[in-house]
Design an enzyme around this catalytic site. Structure first.
Site, short mmCIF file in Angstrom:
data_model
loop_
_atom_site.label_atom_id
_atom_site.label_comp_id
_atom_site.label_asym_id
_atom_site.label_seq_id
_atom_site.Cartn_x
_atom_site.Cartn_y
_atom_site.Cartn_z
N TYR A 113 -14.41 2.14 -1.54
CA TYR A 113 -15.73 2.70 -1.84
C TYR A 113 -16.23 2.14 -3.17
O TYR A 113 -15.52 2.20 -4.16
CB TYR A 113 -15.65 4.21 -2.07
CG TYR A 113 -15.23 5.06 -0.91
CD1 TYR A 113 -13.90 5.29 -0.65
CD2 TYR A 113 -16.19 5.67 -0.12
CE1 TYR A 113 -13.52 6.11 0.40
CE2 TYR A 113 -15.81 6.49 0.93
CZ TYR A 113 -14.48 6.70 1.18
OH TYR A 113 -14.10 7.50 2.23
N ASP A 156 -12.34 20.50 3.29
CA ASP A 156 -13.36 20.11 4.28
C ASP A 156 -13.52 21.14 5.39
O ASP A 156 -14.59 21.26 5.97
CB ASP A 156 -13.04 18.73 4.86
CG ASP A 156 -13.37 17.60 3.88
OD1 ASP A 156 -14.09 17.85 2.90
OD2 ASP A 156 -12.91 16.46 4.11
N GLU A 176 -20.61 18.10 -6.58
CA GLU A 176 -20.24 17.82 -5.19
C GLU A 176 -20.99 18.72 -4.22
O GLU A 176 -21.09 19.94 -4.44
CB GLU A 176 -18.74 18.05 -4.99
CG GLU A 176 -17.88 16.87 -5.39
CD GLU A 176 -16.41 17.15 -5.11
OE1 GLU A 176 -15.83 16.40 -4.31
OE2 GLU A 176 -15.86 18.10 -5.69
N LYS A 216 -23.38 4.70 -2.02
CA LYS A 216 -21.99 4.29 -1.78
C LYS A 216 -22.02 3.06 -0.90
O LYS A 216 -22.83 2.98 0.03
CB LYS A 216 -21.21 5.36 -1.00
CG LYS A 216 -21.00 6.65 -1.72
CD LYS A 216 -20.23 7.64 -0.83
CE LYS A 216 -20.22 9.00 -1.49
NZ LYS A 216 -19.60 10.03 -0.63
N HIS A 252 -19.45 14.37 2.68
CA HIS A 252 -19.57 14.54 1.24
C HIS A 252 -20.80 13.84 0.67
O HIS A 252 -21.23 12.80 1.16
CB HIS A 252 -18.34 13.95 0.54
CG HIS A 252 -17.04 14.53 1.00
ND1 HIS A 252 -15.83 13.91 0.82
CD2 HIS A 252 -16.75 15.69 1.63
CE1 HIS A 252 -14.86 14.65 1.32
NE2 HIS A 252 -15.40 15.74 1.83
C1 LIG Z 1 -13.71 11.76 -4.25
C2 LIG Z 1 -12.70 11.84 -5.41
C3 LIG Z 1 -11.62 12.67 -5.36
N1 LIG Z 1 -10.78 12.74 -6.40
C4 LIG Z 1 -9.59 13.62 -6.29
C5 LIG Z 1 -9.90 15.03 -5.85
C6 LIG Z 1 -8.69 15.39 -5.00
O1 LIG Z 1 -7.65 15.88 -5.83
C7 LIG Z 1 -8.23 14.08 -4.42
C8 LIG Z 1 -8.70 13.87 -2.98
O2 LIG Z 1 -10.11 14.06 -2.94
P1 LIG Z 1 -10.87 14.38 -1.59
O3 LIG Z 1 -10.08 15.31 -0.79
O4 LIG Z 1 -12.27 14.76 -1.95
O5 LIG Z 1 -10.85 12.94 -0.89
P2 LIG Z 1 -11.74 12.46 0.33
O6 LIG Z 1 -11.92 13.57 1.29
O7 LIG Z 1 -11.19 11.20 0.84
O8 LIG Z 1 -13.12 12.16 -0.41
C9 LIG Z 1 -13.91 11.08 -0.01
O9 LIG Z 1 -14.45 11.38 1.27
C10 LIG Z 1 -15.36 10.41 1.78
C11 LIG Z 1 -15.91 10.95 3.07
C12 LIG Z 1 -16.37 9.98 0.80
O10 LIG Z 1 -17.54 9.72 1.12
C13 LIG Z 1 -15.87 9.73 -0.58
O11 LIG Z 1 -16.94 9.53 -1.50
C14 LIG Z 1 -15.00 10.86 -1.03
O12 LIG Z 1 -15.79 12.03 -1.20
O13 LIG Z 1 -8.75 13.06 -5.28
C15 LIG Z 1 -10.93 11.98 -7.52
O14 LIG Z 1 -10.13 12.06 -8.48
N2 LIG Z 1 -12.00 11.11 -7.59
C16 LIG Z 1 -12.87 11.02 -6.56
O15 LIG Z 1 -13.86 10.21 -6.64
#
Ligand SMILES: Cc1cn([C@H]2C[C@H](O)[C@@H](COP(=O)(O)OP(=O)(O)O[C@H]3O[C@@H](C)C(=O)[C@@H](O)[C@H]3O)O2)c(=O)[nH]c1=O
Length: 183
Positions: free
Chosen positions: A132, A168, A143, A72, A62
């Site tokens: 993070y 993903d 994104e 980050k 991401h």
């Molecule tokens: C990333 C993020 C997601 N969300 C929400 C979206 C979704 O409903 C839920 C889970 O999100 P994700 O599936 O994107 O979670 P995840 O896959 O854990 O996303 C994370 O991955 C790693 C690799 C990173 O580098 C982070 O910055 C972030 O992108 O949370 C937020 O509310 N705020 C956030 O900052």
């Protein structure tokens, strides 16, 4: 705080010494003055936590596009991870290179990833918790993502990747003419 540069510009390992005494210990985990050179004026805008239950799980890769591109700072609170950075910056000498770093609970190490790099990780143990620090707020419209198994990147995950999110699994592969992102 000590920063150790990697061969990808702006990707740093941040280490701190833990002061120990009979009660336990104390370590500095973030200091904007200590990290001023790396932060280049950026400030922490958001702090996030994730919990990953199963060993082998992969999250990523991401990033956020400009004008919401972010640095980050990533730390492992419980368990152990293989943390991966991919350089997507147009014109970078390490364009499309990936690097992996092990982070684990209790190591007092963090990884600082600059704008223009994609990030992901694999849990090397069950029950991984991650912290993070972000220099931009989460902005879904900005994104960007890479597929964890994109053959142009060829990340060598230490374990068979599993438990990817639906999102993903659906990121497109890089097109043959992908020449990088601009910040
Ligand atoms: C990333 C993020 C997601 N969300 C929400 C979206 C979704 O409903 C839920 C889970 O999100 P994700 O599936 O994107 O979670 P995840 O896959 O854990 O996303 C994370 O991955 C790693 C690799 C990173 O580098 C982070 O910055 C972030 O992108 O949370 C937020 O509310 N705020 C956030 O900052």
């Amino acid at each position: 705080m000590k920063t150790i540069a990697s061969d990808i510009a702006g990707v740093l390992v941040v280490e701190t010494d833990r002061r120990r005494d009979e009660r336990g210990g104390f370590a500095r985990w973030f200091c904007d003055a200590d990290l001023a050179d790396a932060l280049q004026g950026a400030v922490i805008r958001q702090i996030n936590h994730s919990h990953t239950v199963q060993r082998g799980s992969v999250r990523g890769m991401h990033f956020q596009h400009a004008p919401h591109a972010e640095k980050k700072i990533i730390r492992c609170l419980t368990g152990k991870i293989f943390d991966v950075v991919v350089d997507l910056r147009r014109g970078s000498p390490t364009f499309l290179a990936w690097r992996g770093f092990e982070l684990e609970a209790g190591d007092d190490r963090a990884l600082l990833i600059p704008e223009g790099c994609a990030h992901g990780f694999q849990a090397l143990t069950d029950e991984v918790q991650m912290l993070y620090l972000h220099t931009a707020p989460y902005t879904p419209a900005a994104e960007g993502a890479l597929r964890f198994d994109d053959p142009r990147i060829a990340i060598a995950w230490p374990l068979p990747p599993q438990n990817l999110s639906e999102r993903d699994l659906q990121h497109p592969l890089l097109s043959a003419d992908f020449s990088g992102i601009t910040l």
